[in-house]
Every structure is written in structure tokens, then in C-alpha cells.
Motif scaffolding. Structure first.
Motif, PDB file in Angstrom:
ATOM      1  N   ALA A 276       0.826  -1.217   0.000  1.00 20.88           N
ATOM      2  CA  ALA A 276       0.000   0.000   0.000  1.00 20.88           C
ATOM      3  C   ALA A 276       0.857   1.263   0.000  1.00 20.88           C
ATOM      4  CB  ALA A 276      -0.942  -0.011   1.206  1.00 20.88           C
ATOM      5  N   ALA A 277       1.899   1.279   0.818  1.00 16.60           N
ATOM      6  CA  ALA A 277       2.740   2.476   0.902  1.00 16.60           C
ATOM      7  C   ALA A 277       3.434   2.753  -0.430  1.00 16.60           C
ATOM      8  CB  ALA A 277       3.774   2.308   2.013  1.00 16.60           C
ATOM      9  N   ALA A 278       3.928   1.701  -1.092  1.00 22.20           N
ATOM     10  CA  ALA A 278       4.608   1.882  -2.377  1.00 22.20           C
ATOM     11  C   ALA A 278       3.638   2.385  -3.443  1.00 22.20           C
ATOM     12  CB  ALA A 278       5.238   0.567  -2.821  1.00 22.20           C
ATOM     13  N   ILE A 279       2.412   1.882  -3.421  1.00 23.13           N
ATOM     14  CA  ILE A 279       1.406   2.325  -4.402  1.00 23.13           C
ATOM     15  C   ILE A 279       1.076   3.796  -4.189  1.00 23.13           C
ATOM     16  CG2 ILE A 279      -0.995   2.056  -5.128  1.00 23.13           C
ATOM     17  CD1 ILE A 279      -0.679  -0.964  -4.486  1.00 23.13           C
ATOM     18  N   LEU A 280       0.848   4.192  -2.962  1.00 22.96           N
ATOM     19  CA  LEU A 280       0.468   5.582  -2.679  1.00 22.96           C
ATOM     20  C   LEU A 280       1.609   6.556  -2.961  1.00 22.96           C
ATOM     21  CD1 LEU A 280      -1.554   5.089   0.631  1.00 22.96           C
ATOM     22  CD2 LEU A 280      -2.468   5.578  -1.645  1.00 22.96           C
ATOM     23  N   SER A 281       2.846   6.086  -2.875  1.00 21.20           N
ATOM     24  CA  SER A 281       3.993   6.969  -3.113  1.00 21.20           C
ATOM     25  C   SER A 281       4.434   6.965  -4.579  1.00 21.20           C
ATOM     26  CB  SER A 281       5.170   6.565  -2.226  1.00 21.20           C
ATOM     27  OG  SER A 281       5.593   5.246  -2.519  1.00 21.20           O
ATOM     28  N   TYR A 282       3.724   6.244  -5.435  1.00 24.34           N
ATOM     29  CA  TYR A 282       4.096   6.182  -6.853  1.00 24.34           C
ATOM     30  C   TYR A 282       3.949   7.576  -7.475  1.00 24.34           C
ATOM     31  CZ  TYR A 282       4.437   4.583 -11.678  1.00 24.34           C
ATOM     32  OH  TYR A 282       4.839   4.395 -12.986  1.00 24.34           O
ATOM     33  N   PRO A 283       4.992   8.097  -8.128  1.00 26.36           N
ATOM     34  CA  PRO A 283       4.911   9.451  -8.689  1.00 26.36           C
ATOM     35  C   PRO A 283       4.195   9.477 -10.041  1.00 26.36           C
ATOM     36  CG  PRO A 283       7.100   8.533  -9.055  1.00 26.36           C
ATOM     37  CD  PRO A 283       6.336   7.509  -8.269  1.00 26.36           C
ATOM     38  N   LEU A 284       3.207  10.319 -10.160  1.00 25.16           N
ATOM     39  CA  LEU A 284       2.526  10.523 -11.439  1.00 25.16           C
ATOM     40  C   LEU A 284       3.299  11.512 -12.303  1.00 25.16           C
ATOM     41  CD1 LEU A 284      -1.157  10.781 -10.161  1.00 25.16           C
ATOM     42  CD2 LEU A 284      -0.115   8.840 -11.335  1.00 25.16           C
ATOM     43  N   ILE A 285       3.859  12.538 -11.661  1.00 26.81           N
ATOM     44  CA  ILE A 285       4.638  13.565 -12.357  1.00 26.81           C
ATOM     45  C   ILE A 285       5.822  13.957 -11.475  1.00 26.81           C
ATOM     46  CG2 ILE A 285       4.634  15.924 -13.276  1.00 26.81           C
ATOM     47  CD1 ILE A 285       1.715  15.648 -13.919  1.00 26.81           C
ATOM     48  N   ARG A 286       6.978  14.131 -12.104  1.00 30.44           N
ATOM     49  CA  ARG A 286       8.152  14.616 -11.393  1.00 30.44           C
ATOM     50  C   ARG A 286       8.521  15.999 -11.924  1.00 30.44           C
ATOM     51  NH1 ARG A 286      10.819  10.562  -8.620  1.00 30.44           N
ATOM     52  NH2 ARG A 286      10.407   8.401  -9.238  1.00 30.44           N
ATOM     53  N   ASN A 287       8.801  16.921 -11.033  1.00 28.88           N
ATOM     54  CA  ASN A 287       9.308  18.228 -11.451  1.00 28.88           C
ATOM     55  C   ASN A 287      10.155  18.817 -10.340  1.00 28.88           C
ATOM     56  OD1 ASN A 287       7.468  19.404  -9.555  1.00 28.88           O
ATOM     57  ND2 ASN A 287       5.851  19.348 -11.103  1.00 28.88           N
ATOM     58  N   SER A 288      10.688  19.998 -10.597  1.00 30.91           N
ATOM     59  CA  SER A 288      11.610  20.613  -9.639  1.00 30.91           C
ATOM     60  C   SER A 288      10.941  20.959  -8.319  1.00 30.91           C
ATOM     61  CB  SER A 288      12.210  21.884 -10.253  1.00 30.91           C
ATOM     62  OG  SER A 288      11.180  22.783 -10.641  1.00 30.91           O
ATOM     63  N   GLY A 290       8.860  19.028  -6.801  1.00 31.95           N
ATOM     64  CA  GLY A 290       8.591  17.802  -6.067  1.00 31.95           C
ATOM     65  C   GLY A 290       7.678  16.882  -6.854  1.00 31.95           C
ATOM     66  N   ASP A 291       7.552  15.661  -6.367  1.00 29.74           N
ATOM     67  CA  ASP A 291       6.728  14.666  -7.055  1.00 29.74           C
ATOM     68  C   ASP A 291       5.255  14.837  -6.708  1.00 29.74           C
ATOM     69  OD1 ASP A 291       9.097  13.688  -7.968  1.00 29.74           O
ATOM     70  OD2 ASP A 291       9.132  11.934  -6.646  1.00 29.74           O
ATOM     71  N   LEU A 292       4.418  14.638  -7.724  1.00 30.04           N
ATOM     72  CA  LEU A 292       2.980  14.520  -7.484  1.00 30.04           C
ATOM     73  C   LEU A 292       2.684  13.028  -7.396  1.00 30.04           C
ATOM     74  CD1 LEU A 292       0.127  15.749  -7.254  1.00 30.04           C
ATOM     75  CD2 LEU A 292      -0.075  15.476  -9.739  1.00 30.04           C
ATOM     76  N   THR A 293       2.533  12.534  -6.182  1.00 29.94           N
ATOM     77  CA  THR A 293       2.281  11.113  -5.977  1.00 29.94           C
ATOM     78  C   THR A 293       0.788  10.827  -6.026  1.00 29.94           C
ATOM     79  OG1 THR A 293       2.128  11.338  -3.578  1.00 29.94           O
ATOM     80  CG2 THR A 293       4.326  10.968  -4.522  1.00 29.94           C
ATOM     81  N   ILE A 294       0.457   9.544  -6.073  1.00 29.77           N
ATOM     82  CA  ILE A 294      -0.949   9.153  -6.045  1.00 29.77           C
ATOM     83  C   ILE A 294      -1.598   9.619  -4.743  1.00 29.77           C
ATOM     84  CG2 ILE A 294      -2.459   7.144  -5.831  1.00 29.77           C
ATOM     85  CD1 ILE A 294      -0.788   5.793  -7.967  1.00 29.77           C
ATOM     86  N   LYS A 295      -0.866   9.498  -3.648  1.00 25.75           N
ATOM     87  CA  LYS A 295      -1.411   9.938  -2.362  1.00 25.75           C
ATOM     88  C   LYS A 295      -1.725  11.426  -2.368  1.00 25.75           C
ATOM     89  CE  LYS A 295      -0.304  10.258   2.572  1.00 25.75           C
ATOM     90  NZ  LYS A 295       0.682   9.905   3.634  1.00 25.75           N
ATOM     91  N   SER A 296      -0.766  12.235  -2.809  1.00 24.53           N
ATOM     92  CA  SER A 296      -0.989  13.682  -2.806  1.00 24.53           C
ATOM     93  C   SER A 296      -2.088  14.070  -3.785  1.00 24.53           C
ATOM     94  CB  SER A 296       0.311  14.418  -3.141  1.00 24.53           C
ATOM     95  OG  SER A 296       0.838  13.995  -4.376  1.00 24.53           O
ATOM     96  N   HIS A 297      -2.168  13.345  -4.912  1.00 24.83           N
ATOM     97  CA  HIS A 297      -3.233  13.629  -5.876  1.00 24.83           C
ATOM     98  C   HIS A 297      -4.604  13.368  -5.262  1.00 24.83           C
ATOM     99  CE1 HIS A 297      -5.520  13.764  -9.595  1.00 24.83           C
ATOM    100  NE2 HIS A 297      -5.983  12.556  -9.333  1.00 24.83           N
ATOM    101  N   LEU A 298      -4.761  12.246  -4.578  1.00 20.28           N
ATOM    102  CA  LEU A 298      -6.059  11.922  -3.968  1.00 20.28           C
ATOM    103  C   LEU A 298      -6.435  12.939  -2.895  1.00 20.28           C
ATOM    104  CD1 LEU A 298      -5.869   8.019  -3.617  1.00 20.28           C
ATOM    105  CD2 LEU A 298      -7.326   9.337  -5.173  1.00 20.28           C
ATOM    106  N   LEU A 299      -5.464  13.296  -2.051  1.00 19.81           N
ATOM    107  CA  LEU A 299      -5.753  14.217  -0.948  1.00 19.81           C
ATOM    108  C   LEU A 299      -6.099  15.618  -1.432  1.00 19.81           C
ATOM    109  CD1 LEU A 299      -3.003  13.154   1.635  1.00 19.81           C
ATOM    110  CD2 LEU A 299      -5.428  12.517   1.589  1.00 19.81           C
ATOM    111  N   GLN A 300      -5.775  15.929  -2.699  1.00 17.84           N
ATOM    112  CA  GLN A 300      -6.097  17.240  -3.252  1.00 17.84           C
ATOM    113  C   GLN A 300      -7.489  17.305  -3.877  1.00 17.84           C
ATOM    114  OE1 GLN A 300      -3.018  18.225  -6.066  1.00 17.84           O
ATOM    115  NE2 GLN A 300      -1.392  18.174  -4.528  1.00 17.84           N
ATOM    116  N   GLN A 301      -8.138  16.145  -4.017  1.00 13.49           N
ATOM    117  CA  GLN A 301      -9.437  16.122  -4.691  1.00 13.49           C
ATOM    118  C   GLN A 301     -10.544  16.599  -3.749  1.00 13.49           C
ATOM    119  OE1 GLN A 301      -9.213  15.497  -8.034  1.00 13.49           O
ATOM    120  NE2 GLN A 301      -7.067  15.448  -7.352  1.00 13.49           N
ATOM    121  N   ASN A 302     -11.379  17.495  -4.248  1.00 16.44           N
ATOM    122  CA  ASN A 302     -12.461  18.048  -3.424  1.00 16.44           C
ATOM    123  C   ASN A 302     -13.429  16.972  -2.962  1.00 16.44           C
ATOM    124  OD1 ASN A 302     -11.454  20.668  -3.683  1.00 16.44           O
ATOM    125  ND2 ASN A 302     -12.647  21.073  -5.541  1.00 16.44           N
ATOM    126  N   TRP A 303     -13.734  16.007  -3.849  1.00 16.23           N
ATOM    127  CA  TRP A 303     -14.684  14.963  -3.474  1.00 16.23           C
ATOM    128  C   TRP A 303     -14.135  14.081  -2.356  1.00 16.23           C
ATOM    129  CZ3 TRP A 303     -12.272  10.364  -4.216  1.00 16.23           C
ATOM    130  CH2 TRP A 303     -11.330  10.266  -5.237  1.00 16.23           C
TER     131      TRP A 303
END
Length: 381
Positions: A276-288, A290-303
Motif C-alpha cells: 500500500a505504501a509503495a502504491i500511494l507513493s508512486y509518482p505521477l509527475i516529477r518536477n523541480s 517535487g513529485d505529485l504522488t498518487i497519495k498527494s493527488h487523492l488528498l487534493q481532490q475536493n470529493w
């Protein structure tokens, strides 16, 4: 008659019928080069060299010469685009002296994964192989300028690990920017272009498209005999059922690792080692930034935020909210471009690894039908 003497194009899959099924799996571009060079290995035959020809100072003073050669590859598959400079040879000879700059891509594999197809409509890779060569009475260093420009583009452009709706615009803009830089630096005094559209299901594991580059043996004689620089094989990596595991569909051998012949076998191995931890930390996008991980993407969703504040401690109400969360996570992941297996794995990881609202009833997840089905689907048994 060979109307493109400086470049060659060979379809290695034309006579084969052993293509690997890519249905609902991921793959990525793979470029394997075979430059015709002598590496000093025992028993290896020396190849004919393309030397660094010099001119007398008076010739350089009176006439400045600039020779440039570039071979580039542009690939478009569905919404994914990539531009790769395979070889660049530049030389400048003027009153300031003589300079040579040669850049060769031997192998390239660090490309983002993309979902080949979720249904019968597989994307059709479009390949454009372009040769640009010029000799002009001017000065400059196109190869150095190209490498500097490519470095700048890659620095400021987000690096995608997988092609999703989030990363599609960035990859298209990056490929377009690289193509524009090459076009501007290398005026097509001599140009050769090969184009190919071939359904992705026709690409084989050991096949692909082979492209070759031949250049004038003498830098000062474009009409003289040609010499082969080398060739590159353009193909796609063995398919993977999941982004979150290295298991792939290929023939097991002493040189290959994480290979399974059948998708069912690979899927079982993936589910047995899921984390679970490895899946949530998987980076969708890398940039200077920082990484946009699956976890951070989900936590940013309004729903997602709204659902977390909707738990009230009642098993019936909270089960409905949990059911909504599991269904929405699955839908959002598939909308991004993940397959159904990975959408289920992300949902399972969210249940296991994301902080849950304190007000949520302890039995909410076990009574939410969608969440229960996800748990069963990713069970290794």
C-alpha cells in the motif's frame, strides 16, 4: 533505386505473426542502438573512422564552413508524443579555428509508461524518422546548441513516469519544443524523411523498426562515398499488467528478470507482493517542485475531502459514504489512464494507507459493497 541513401528503414515485424497481446497493459518506447564503433574489445574488428579533417589557416580565414548532420525520431501513440535526437555531427572551420562536436544516443529506455488499450481500439504508433544535413559558409556549433537546448527543456519540463490526463499536455509540449529546436538549428539543405503507421498489436517483443544512418566518408565531400554510422532498433518494452510491479509478460530466460509467460501468472505475482505504501507513493509527475504522488493527488481532490467530513459514526450512513469513496477512486484512476487492476490496487491502498476520518464507523468499509469487491479483487488467493 535507393532514393534515401543517407538513411535506411527496415520493418522487422513484417513477416512475423507472434505479436504479444497488449490488451489493458502498459508499455513504453525502447530505443536500442548499435553504433558502428571500435571499443577496443579483444577480437573486435576496427571500423573505418570518420576523422577530424582540418584546413589550413588561410582557407579558414577566407571561407568559414559549417557542416551539420542530425538524425531524429518523433513518435506519437495516441495522446503520447516523444522526440529523440539519435545522432548529431557538427563541425565548424573558420578564422577562429576548427571545432567538432558529435553526439550519439546509444540506448534510450527512460520513457514514461502508457496504457496500450483498454478495449479493442489499440493506438497506432506513428513514426517519423527525419535526417537533416547542411553545409554552409558560416560559423556556429549546432550540436552544442542542441544539447544545451535539450537540457534546458528537460530541466523545466515535468517528467512523467506514466502518461495520464495530468501529464499528456506536458509530454506533447516537450516533444514539440524539442522538434522545433532541431528544425531551427538544422536547416534542411539535405533532408530525408521516413514515415510509418503500424498498429501497436503488430509489434513483436524482439522486432520493431530498424533505422540506419549513413554519412559522407569525407566531411568535405557530400557527393563522395557513404559510410554507415550505425543503426537503431525502435520498439516497445514487454507489456506490464501493473505500474506498481516489475512483473512483465515475456519469455523467462537467463538474461531476463521478472518475466511471466501468461498475464494470469503475472497478475498473481503482483497481488502477492502488493504494498500500500509503495502504491500511494508512486509518482505521477516529477518536477523541480517535487513529485505529485498518487497519495498527494487523492488528498487534493475536493470529493475526497468532502467525503471525509461526511462520516458521522452511523454504520448505514458511513457505509454509503465509504462506498462512494471506493467507487470514485476507481473511476478517477481509470479516467487518468490507469487500467482496472491498478485502479483497484490504488483503492485498496487508499483503504489501507490513507488516514481515515475519526468519526467513521469501524464497520463502514466492511459494509460498503464497492470496497468489499475491491478487497476480493486484489486478494492473492
Amino acid at each position: 533505386m535507393d532514393i534515401t541513401p543517407l538513411t535506411g528503414y527496415t520493418d522487422l515485424d513484417r513477416s512475423t505473426n507472434t505479436a504479444v497481446s497488449l490488451h489493458n497493459m502498459y508499455t513504453r518506447l525502447a530505443v536500442v542502438g548499435d553504433a558502428n564503433e571500435q571499443n577496443g574489445l579483444p577480437g573486435q574488428e576496427a571500423t573505418q573512422e570518420r576523422g577530424y579533417e582540418t584546413r589550413q589557416w588561410l582557407q579558414r580565414y577566407l571561407i568559414g564552413l559549417k557542416d551539420d548532420i542530425n538524425l531524429s525520431l518523433r513518435v506519437r501513440t495516441g495522446s503520447y508524443e516523444e522526440t529523440i535526437s539519435l545522432a548529431t555531427l557538427s563541425s565548424t572551420s573558420d578564422r577562429n579555428g576548427s571545432t567538432w562536436d558529435r553526439d550519439v544516443t546509444h540506448d534510450a529506455h527512460n520513457f514514461p509508461w502508457f496504457l496500450a488499450n483498454r478495449d479493442a481500439a489499440a493506438p497506432i504508433p506513428q513514426l517519423v524518422l527525419q535526417f537533416r544535413g547542411s553545409r554552409a559558409m558560416e560559423s556556429g556549433a549546432a550540436s552544442a546548441a542542441l544539447q544545451a537546448a535539450l537540457g534546458a527543456i528537460k530541466t523545466v519540463s515535468p517528467q512523467a513516469t506514466v502518461i495520464t490526463k495530468l501529464s499528456e499536455p506536458g509530454t506533447r509540449e516537450r516533444a514539440s519544443a524539442i522538434d522545433q529546436v532541431i528544425s531551427k538549428l538544422f536547416s534542411s539543405k539535405v533532408g530525408e524523411t521516413h514515415r510509418s503507421d503500424r498498429n501497436l498489436v503488430q509489434w513483436t517483443a524482439e522486432g520493431g523498426v530498424r533505422v540506419a544512418l549513413r554519412v559522407p566518408r569525407s566531411t568535405s565531400d557530400w557527393d563522395g562515398p557513404l559510410q554507415e554510422v550505425g543503426y537503431w532498433t525502435i520498439g516497445f518494452a514487454p507489456p506490464r499488467p501493473s505500474l506498481f510491479s516489475q512483473w512483465q509478460i515475456c519469455e523467462p530466460s537467463s538474461k531476463a528478470t521478472y518475466c511471466m509467460r501468461k498475464p494470469e501468472e503475472a497478475k498473481k505475482a503482483i497481488l502477492e507482493t502488493k504494498n500500500a505504501a509503495a502504491i500511494l507513493s508512486y509518482p505521477l509527475i516529477r518536477n523541480s517542485a517535487g513529485d505529485l504522488t498518487i497519495k498527494s493527488h487523492l488528498l487534493q481532490q475536493n470529493w475526497y475531502v468532502a467525503a471525509q467530513t461526511s462520516f458521522v459514526g452511523n454504520v448505514l450512513s458511513d457505509s454509503g459514504t465509504a462506498n462512494f469513496l471506493c467507487l470514485t477512486i476507481i473511476e478517477s484512476m481509470m479516467a487518468l489512464g490507469l487500467n482496472d487492476l491498478d485502479a483497484w490496487l490504488v483503492t485498496w491502498a487508499a483503504m489501507k494507507g490513507l488516514p481515515q476520518a475519526k468519526a467513521m464507523h469501524p464497520a463502514a468499509l466492511s459494509n460498503a459493497q464497492a470496497c468489499v469487491e475491491v478487497t476480493k479483487s486484489v486478494s492473492a488467493s
